[in-house]
Design a protein around this motif. Sequence first.
Motif, PDB file in Angstrom:
ATOM      1  N   THR A   9       0.826  -1.207   0.000  1.00  0.00           N
ATOM      2  CA  THR A   9       0.000   0.000   0.000  1.00  0.00           C
ATOM      3  C   THR A   9       0.858   1.254   0.000  1.00  0.00           C
ATOM      4  N   ARG A  11      -0.056   4.820   1.801  1.00  0.00           N
ATOM      5  CA  ARG A  11      -1.074   5.463   2.619  1.00  0.00           C
ATOM      6  C   ARG A  11      -0.556   6.757   3.229  1.00  0.00           C
ATOM      7  N   GLY A  60      -2.849   7.720  -3.366  1.00  0.00           N
ATOM      8  CA  GLY A  60      -2.726   6.605  -2.447  1.00  0.00           C
ATOM      9  C   GLY A  60      -3.107   5.314  -3.142  1.00  0.00           C
ATOM     10  N   GLU A  62      -4.239   0.981  -2.216  1.00  0.00           N
ATOM     11  CA  GLU A  62      -4.374  -0.227  -1.406  1.00  0.00           C
ATOM     12  C   GLU A  62      -4.016  -1.461  -2.217  1.00  0.00           C
ATOM     13  N   ASP A 171      -9.229  10.304   4.891  1.00  0.00           N
ATOM     14  CA  ASP A 171      -7.925  10.627   5.468  1.00  0.00           C
ATOM     15  C   ASP A 171      -7.675  12.133   5.457  1.00  0.00           C
ATOM     16  N   THR A 216      -7.299   7.593  -4.306  1.00  0.00           N
ATOM     17  CA  THR A 216      -6.787   6.328  -3.769  1.00  0.00           C
ATOM     18  C   THR A 216      -7.197   5.178  -4.671  1.00  0.00           C
TER      19      THR A 216
END
Length: 258
Positions: A9, A11, A60, A62, A171, A216
Amino acid sequence: MQRIRLRYTKRGRLRFTSHRDFQRAFERALRRAEVPMAYSAGFTPHPKVSYANAAPTGTGSEAEYLEIALTEPRDPERLRALLDASLPTGLDVVEAVEARTSGLADRLTASVWELRLDGVAPEDARRAVDAFNAAEAVEVQRRTKNGVRTFDARSAVAGLDAVETHSSSTDRPSDLPCAILRLVVRHVTPAVRPDDVLSGLTAVADLAPPVPAAVTRLAQGLFDEETGTVTDPLAPDREAAATEPHPAAATAAAPAPV
């Protein structure tokens, strides 16, 4: 030689690291974790690490993927924990599987993105999304090293929806209104990035967030045309591991020659 595939990831503030920054951090982590890496041949050997479709700097993710080659077998989960502990928080190794199939990069044909638009009312976002989806083509421009390039951002988009704000993790909390978009985009040439889709929303509906969008990547993998979903690219390796014996175990179980 054993091959291990990793999902990691990007982040928080680590979303602003470039791909080269991550490469340097990961190679240091390999040394700290004492991973028995295989190296390339030649005058300047490099560890055999294959990166696949890295997210742009500033976004970002994941679901970033890479593959490493080892000279000695290692337990994938143990290796994952060692590498995760050797990387800074935010660059997290969250999954590891032994490569039992070929063509990981070929299974990364689409991405699912979340676009957080602070300062944009959800109803304005829905109006812009409807206009974008209704258009047959949405031409946008991007500056490249060879000059300004114009291309269609609409054809690569397999899905674009406005979702409820509370359904997404945040976030960047703010008192401003906020819209959340869910984008499914095919990996085509030229590549269509989330910021290209945002430019397209501006072109068709004059949607201009007052602050940069927080973007993201939620998933990437093989795009299923029938369901419109993006499948897990590591699933074939897990399935193969569940049905096939480990090479070392198979060797141990083989009868001794007479």
